[in-house]
Design an enzyme around this catalytic site. Sequence first.
Site, PDB file in Angstrom:
ATOM      1  N   SER A   1     -10.724   9.084  -3.899  1.00 37.89           N
ATOM      2  CA  SER A   1     -11.765   9.649  -4.822  1.00 37.89           C
ATOM      3  C   SER A   1     -11.970   8.778  -5.851  1.00 37.89           C
ATOM      4  O   SER A   1     -11.134   7.922  -6.415  1.00 37.89           O
ATOM      5  CB  SER A   1     -11.225  11.059  -5.455  1.00 37.89           C
TER       6      SER A   1
ATOM      7  N   TYR B   1      -5.025  16.218 -10.260  1.00 38.24           N
ATOM      8  CA  TYR B   1      -5.641  16.025  -9.014  1.00 38.24           C
ATOM      9  C   TYR B   1      -5.724  14.079  -9.020  1.00 38.24           C
ATOM     10  O   TYR B   1      -5.475  13.814  -8.009  1.00 38.24           O
ATOM     11  CB  TYR B   1      -6.814  16.470  -8.937  1.00 38.24           C
TER      12      TYR B   1
ATOM     13  N   LYS C   1      -4.752  10.808  -6.437  1.00 41.47           N
ATOM     14  CA  LYS C   1      -5.937   9.791  -5.821  1.00 41.47           C
ATOM     15  C   LYS C   1      -5.402   8.445  -6.243  1.00 41.47           C
ATOM     16  O   LYS C   1      -5.535   7.560  -5.537  1.00 41.47           O
ATOM     17  CB  LYS C   1      -7.253  10.394  -6.040  1.00 41.47           C
TER      18      LYS C   1
END
Length: 248
Positions: A141, A154, A158
Site C-alpha cells: 500500500s 496496518y 505494509k
Amino acid sequence: MEISLKGRVALVTGASKGIGFAIAKTMAESGAKVMLSSRKEDQLRAAAANINGDTEVFAANAGDLDAASKCVDATLERFGAVDILVNNAATNPYFGKTLGVDESRFAKTFDVNLKGPLFWSQIVYERWMNEHPGVIMNIASVGGMRAEIGLGVYNLTKAALIHMTRQLASELGPSRVVGIAPGLVKTDFAAVLVDNFGETLAARLPTKRLGEPQDIANLAVFLASDAASWITGETYVIDGGAGVAGSA
Ligand SMILES: NC(=O)c1ccc[n+]([C@@H]2O[C@H](COP(=O)([O-])OP(=O)(O)OC[C@H]3O[C@@H](n4cnc5c(N)ncnc54)[C@H](OP(=O)(O)O)[C@@H]3O)[C@@H](O)[C@H]2O)c1
C-alpha cells in the site's frame, strides 16, 4: 510486446472480491490457471463462477500456516505448478493512533499481512519455485511509504512487506519478487474512506478518479508476465497520481 500468462499457474490469496478477485480474473483471462483462496468457500465459488477460465478454489485463512500448506498442495495437485503467488489478503482490525493498539489486534494484523506473505512464499518456494523459477507478488500500500492518520499499525505491516519484497528478491533469484502499492481503490476494504472522502480525494487527483480493482489487476498481470522479466525487488506505486498531486 505480448503480455500473456499462458501455461502459468497462479495462486491468489484474498481472491473472492476486490483487488484479489480482479487479479485472479485478469490472470485467468491472460491464460493462467488460477487457484483462488480466501476464508469463505461459498464466496470463492461465487467468484470463480464469474471467471472465464480454468480455476479452482481453496478456503484458507492467510494467517494460518497449516491452511497455507494445504492450499499450496491442493494447487500443485490440481494444476501441477505454482508459477505465480499473489500475496493479496490483508486485514485491518484497528484504526487509531499507533501507540493505542492492543496486543491482540497488533498480532492479528501482523499475522495476516506479514507473517502470511512470508510463509506462503516459503511454502511455495520450497515446494515449487526453488526448482522452477516463478514470481512472488506482494500487494502492499502507499501507506507503507508514508505516515497516515489512523492507519499506523496496518501501515507498519505494509512497510515491512515492501522491505520483504526487496529482501526476498535478493535471496530468491532467478525467481522474481515484486510489489504493488495501491492508493485508494474502490473496494469493501476501503468503503469507509471512499464513502466519506472519495469525491474530494478524486477531485484532487491528476487522473480525477479513484482507483478501480481492474487498474491494479492490469499492473499485476504485466509484473507477473515475461514482459517484466528484468523487474524484481521493487514495489510499484499505482495511485492515480496522489503522490504527485499538489495540495490546495
Ligand atoms: N482498497 C484499497 O484502497 C487498498 C489500498 C491499498 C492497498 N490495498 C491492499 O489490497 C489488498 C486487497 O484489498 P481489497 O481492498 O481488495 O479488500 P477486499 O475487497 O475487502 O477483499 C479482501 C479479500 O481478502 C479476503 N480476506 C480477508 N481476510 C483474510 C484472511 N485473514 N485470510 C484470507 N483471506 C482474507 C477476503 O475474503 P474473506 O473475507 O472471505 O476471507 C477478500 O477476498 C490488501 O492487501 C489491501 O491491504 C487496498
